[in-house]
Scaffold this motif. Structure first.
Motif, short mmCIF file in Angstrom:
data_model
loop_
_atom_site.label_atom_id
_atom_site.label_comp_id
_atom_site.label_asym_id
_atom_site.label_seq_id
_atom_site.Cartn_x
_atom_site.Cartn_y
_atom_site.Cartn_z
N HIS A 65 0.79 -1.45 0.04
CA HIS A 65 -0.56 0.46 0.38
C HIS A 65 1.08 0.73 0.19
O HIS A 65 2.04 1.94 0.98
CB HIS A 65 -0.67 -0.21 1.33
CG HIS A 65 -2.47 1.11 0.44
ND1 HIS A 65 -1.85 2.28 1.45
CD2 HIS A 65 -3.27 0.40 1.03
CE1 HIS A 65 -3.09 3.45 1.29
NE2 HIS A 65 -3.77 2.31 1.06
N PHE A 66 0.11 2.61 -0.65
CA PHE A 66 1.51 2.98 -1.40
C PHE A 66 1.18 4.47 0.39
O PHE A 66 2.04 5.02 0.49
CB PHE A 66 0.37 4.57 -1.97
CG PHE A 66 -0.30 5.22 -1.81
CD1 PHE A 66 -2.14 4.61 -2.08
CD2 PHE A 66 -0.64 5.66 -0.68
CE1 PHE A 66 -2.71 5.47 -2.10
CE2 PHE A 66 -1.57 7.47 -0.48
CZ PHE A 66 -3.02 6.35 -1.02
N THR A 67 0.86 3.79 0.94
CA THR A 67 0.70 4.41 2.50
C THR A 67 2.23 3.86 2.99
O THR A 67 2.95 5.59 4.27
CB THR A 67 -0.08 3.15 3.53
OG1 THR A 67 -1.40 4.48 3.90
CG2 THR A 67 0.84 3.21 4.74
N LEU A 68 3.42 3.31 2.94
CA LEU A 68 4.52 2.64 3.86
C LEU A 68 5.34 3.95 2.46
O LEU A 68 5.76 4.32 3.71
CB LEU A 68 4.42 1.37 2.79
CG LEU A 68 6.40 1.18 3.19
CD1 LEU A 68 6.46 0.65 5.08
CD2 LEU A 68 6.70 -0.15 2.31
N GLN A 69 5.44 4.13 1.37
CA GLN A 69 6.25 5.18 1.10
C GLN A 69 5.32 6.58 1.53
O GLN A 69 6.42 7.47 2.31
CB GLN A 69 5.71 5.45 -0.71
CG GLN A 69 6.87 6.59 -2.25
CD GLN A 69 6.64 5.96 -3.16
OE1 GLN A 69 5.42 5.10 -3.73
NE2 GLN A 69 7.11 6.83 -3.71
N LYS A 70 3.98 7.07 1.44
CA LYS A 70 4.06 7.93 2.42
C LYS A 70 4.85 8.23 3.84
O LYS A 70 5.37 8.59 3.69
CB LYS A 70 2.07 8.44 2.37
CG LYS A 70 1.92 9.72 2.87
CD LYS A 70 0.73 10.07 1.94
CE LYS A 70 -0.24 11.08 3.03
NZ LYS A 70 -1.18 11.53 2.20
N ALA A 71 4.36 7.79 4.48
CA ALA A 71 4.86 6.89 5.46
C ALA A 71 6.13 7.97 5.72
O ALA A 71 6.70 8.27 6.70
CB ALA A 71 4.54 6.13 6.69
N SER A 72 6.79 6.84 4.91
CA SER A 72 8.32 7.07 4.84
C SER A 72 9.03 8.11 4.72
O SER A 72 10.24 8.92 5.49
CB SER A 72 9.25 5.81 4.72
OG SER A 72 9.32 6.08 2.72
N LYS A 73 8.39 9.16 4.27
CA LYS A 73 8.62 10.73 3.38
C LYS A 73 8.13 11.25 4.57
O LYS A 73 9.25 12.35 5.31
CB LYS A 73 7.38 10.68 2.04
CG LYS A 73 8.58 11.67 1.34
CD LYS A 73 7.45 12.89 -0.07
CE LYS A 73 7.71 14.22 -0.88
NZ LYS A 73 7.48 14.50 -0.83
N LEU A 74 7.16 11.19 5.17
CA LEU A 74 6.82 11.64 6.37
C LEU A 74 7.77 11.88 7.35
O LEU A 74 7.76 12.93 8.26
CB LEU A 74 4.91 11.43 7.13
CG LEU A 74 4.56 11.94 6.69
CD1 LEU A 74 2.69 11.53 6.84
CD2 LEU A 74 4.32 13.62 7.43
N VAL A 75 8.26 10.75 7.94
CA VAL A 75 9.49 10.54 9.29
C VAL A 75 11.17 10.98 8.46
O VAL A 75 11.80 10.52 9.70
CB VAL A 75 9.33 8.95 9.21
CG1 VAL A 75 8.07 8.96 9.93
CG2 VAL A 75 9.93 7.94 8.80
N GLY A 76 10.83 11.62 7.71
CA GLY A 76 12.46 12.28 6.63
C GLY A 76 13.08 10.97 6.16
O GLY A 76 13.83 11.70 5.85
N ILE A 77 12.26 9.90 5.64
CA ILE A 77 13.19 8.98 5.22
C ILE A 77 13.53 9.84 3.54
O ILE A 77 12.72 10.55 2.78
CB ILE A 77 13.11 7.76 5.14
CG1 ILE A 77 12.56 7.19 5.86
CG2 ILE A 77 13.70 7.35 3.94
CD1 ILE A 77 13.55 6.85 6.89
#
Lengths: 498, 498
Positions: A194-206
């Motif tokens: 799910h694209f949530t992983l990509q969004k979340a990882s950008k959110l936490v600064g990855i």
């Protein structure tokens, strides 16, 4: 109330509370009785509501409940896409139920804010109990339960669960490597995650360049191939990057694929990355012994999340997250301002859920899941899963029987991915199926969504709405067949290309 | 339903839905009638609920609603800290109201998921309309309204609003500076800013060492001093760091302080940082002309958030966020997977709120705020604010009249920060006030919280519960005076130190 003088303004008069709430209950019950008659996907045009109420300012004087409900009936309902329609087969099912509604009413009515234990002990303690119940229903290892040193928390969404676990993993890594190494951390999923992983990882600064969507294929049933994960991590290590977090999925959104926790978990262990399982969609099925196999290997996992607000009769929102080592979450997310200082926290005998989630404030959501489990019991909850599986099997059977169609990805749960077989070319087949989906959806009689896999356009039918019965599956298939016949006739007879 | 055969399991039978929901309505109404009689702060011990139900597994068979409600009455209510008690004066008020309850019922009952426009157009369009209504009520500049190129969104919490705006600011900066400069970015607040800012800035990957809590003092009424902000930013620039984000507060949690948007906004402009205003607590008051002055300078701001779930008669959860430039949010938070592709999104004529928030999934929260505004009207909402202010003024007057006490920080809204004047030393005074607060809270008759400012212990009385009337203020003051008299007598008479 409209005529009361201002100094008698009482927004929570109990008699009025019961009267007006009862009126709204009737309104909702009427909606349920009629929901089948509305076009499933809303047919309104962009900006329709603004056009209906051009005087765009808040009313100065109160309006009556009847006026407001009239507006909802006339202006809002036509603008809804009806997720509770028995003919809603799009995205994923969003189960509603009476028990969850009761739980939500209690949560809203009591309106306590349970950010830490002392701010409402029952809110925290009931949540811990319910999370252990759910964990046991899923036969999670003891290490995920409070009774085994782990623990669970209710979030609003999978994205929140992933943001929090990613932050925990990130801060563990940075504590060791130094804060400036954040630019080196890498997050792994598949092209079906799910694209949530990509969004979340950008959110936490990855760094967005450090997100890997590892390619899957029909060979593995669109599951992550452990060798590919290993090779990707090796390549990153060789470039001086640091593998941080790997997410496997039980029931991907587009195709219902399942990553093997046993195989992928071993890779996670070898490379010492945080291993998360997103079981948002299909996790609910794993309460039935016949589906529990999909959680094999769960002992290799650091955290797992699933959404009762999809397929577990729990109205939005409700996401369960379990972690093996809660202190990693707390180390990353805790804050201890003076205003929240209290003896209970200082005794270290209590859970302060504010340190397990994004926000400080939190609703008493546990009541909702607790009501669902107690009011229905595990027996009925399993029956609920199984009856949906039965409907999905039936639909799959109907597709298979019709030689013009094919099931493209093997069905595991209640998502059936199918298409009209392409006649001339794949490209042509995709156009045809796109057109078929358009015809079905614009009829208003049903609503499904699509996926594109290897440039192939599939129609995805997500079965499992609370109101969906066998007759709706029959009706859906009849509708699809009719629309397909029209399209094929049109194509064959007139030979006109889209 | 308990005795129904499994194949008749119907979790959303409309008749049963109305019956059971009506029963729960009565339960909640009874709770409201009696809420004044419960100890405000729960008196239970850690682990109390586990002890009451040691058989910690989900029930296999359904239980009756009466059994469950009986359990809530007997076991859950005693474990609540009663935020709806008229004698709850702790943290902040969490207003409940009938209209918000109706909105929440409708949101839960309809149970649509409005992640993008097409998934339920009315959910998106009503939210946009309500956010413009609220924006106009607060007299925000046109640039924050959809009608002026900006726009608003409903989040679950201030933390979510700050995470999203921080991510937008971060990604704008990194697009210019390069992704590896994330380690150089600095976030600024005051030592009175809600700890949410610090948590959010860590969440989005800002180095925890790059968070500045600029010291405030009585000199500025605990507001940020623009020269201090400027000096802190200058020092960071001199060390090669990059000022990113500055947060001002309208009504700080501990003391109700207000940062001057005009003064601080000029600094933000000079240093080109994103300027956010957290008006979570006191933003609601700014709908009244007499409080609107606190938003002077708002035109210098990039984003502003406030929580109707505190002081605006809106049950949890509901946080309004407005941004001047929504594309900055969308650039940071958007994702476009195939399953969500649709013509409406591609037309660029619609808002897809999933790109304005953390999660994909979202509830139809706008209904709740819309119901509150329409059912009560701006007139009653202003009356609601003003009657609470009147109560707070009354309480402040009672404190001032009693020469043993003092109001330590000037009251601006409904938070009164006071203490027993210290007799011998400050340290002694803090012990005395700590003891006084303990005595009041442990009586169960009222609940307040505390703050520590310049090592001085203050008692914070947050007035504004939906059920709080003048008689509760009188009762609270009587209780405080009694407990204080006992303590002072004890101290003076026996001369025993804590």
């Amino acid at each position: 109330m409209d005529s009361l003088p201002k100094d008698l303004f009482n927004p929570l008069d109990t008699e009025n509370f019961v009267d007006e709430s009862s009126r709204v209950l009737e309104f909702i019950a009427d909606y349920y009785k009629n929901v089948e008659n509305y076009p499933v996907q809303s047919q309104v045009k962009a900006g329709y509501l603004q056009k209906l109420s051009p005087n765009n300012s808040a009313p100065y004087f109160p309006e009556s409940l009847e006026t407001i409900l009239g507006d909802i009936q006339t202006n809002i309902l036509p603008g809804l896409t009806h997720w509770q329609s028995p003919n809603f087969f799009a995205y994923f099912q969003a189960n509603a139920s009476t028990a969850a509604f009761l739980g939500e009413m209690l949560c809203t009515g009591l309106n306590v804010v349970g950010f830490n234990w002392i701010s409402s002990p029952a809110a925290t303690e009931l949540e811990a109990i319910v999370m252990d119940w759910m964990g046991k229903m899923l036969k999670l290892p003891q290490s995920f339960l409070f009774s085994g040193g782990g623990g669970g928390v209710l979030h609003s969404s999978t994205c929140e669960a992933i943001v929090c676990t990613l932050a925990a993993a990130r801060d563990m890594a940075l504590n060791e490597l130094g804060a400036d190494k954040i630019t080196k951390l890498v997050v792994y999923g598949s092209d079906q995650t799910h694209f949530t992983l990509q969004k979340a990882s950008k959110l936490v600064g990855i760094n967005p360049n450090n997100f890997r969507a590892i390619k899957t294929s029909t060979l593995t049933g669109f599951a992550l191939a452990p060798d590919d994960v290993r090779a990707t991590m090796e390549a990153d290590l060789a470039s001086g990057l640091v593998p941080l977090f790997l997410c496997a999925t039980i029931g991907t959104t587009a195709l219902g694929a399942v990553d093997s926790l046993e195989e992928i978990g071993q890779v996670a262990k070898d490379y010492k990355v945080w291993f998360h399982v997103d079981a948002a969609y299909a996790g609910s099925a794993c309460i039935c012994p016949e589906f529990r196999q999909y959680l094999n290997g769960i002992e290799l996992v650091d955290s797992i999340s699933m959404n009762p607000h999809k397929w577990f009769l729990t109205n939005m929102d409700c996401c369960c997250l379990w972690v093996k080592n809660p202190s990693t979450l707390v180390d990353s997310l805790s804050t201890s301002p003076e205003i929240l200082r209290n003896k209970a926290t200082e005794s270290k005998k209590v859970v302060d859920y504010k340190d397990w989630q994004i926000a400080l404030s939190r609703r008493f959501r546990a009541l909702k899941l607790w009501l669902v489990i107690r009011r229905y019991g595990v027996a009925n909850l399993m029956e609920h899963i199984r009856s949906d599986i039965k409907l999905a099997k039936k639909f799959e059977g109907l597709v298979v029987e019709d030689e013009r169609f094919e099931v493209v990805v093997p069905r595991k749960f209640v998502l059936v991915c199918f298409r009209l077989k392409p006649r001339r070319s794949e490209e042509d087949g995709s156009k045809l199926n796109w057109k078929l989906l358009e015809e079905v959806n614009s009829s208003g009689k049903a609503f499904m969504t699509h996926a594109v896999v290897d440039r192939t356009f599939l129609i995805c039918c997500a079965i499992g709405g609370t109101f969906t019965e066998e007759r709706h599956i029959d009706g859906l298939w009849k509708l699809i067949q009719e629309k397909a016949a029209d399209l094929l006739l049109f194509k064959n007879g007139c030979n006109i290309e889209e």
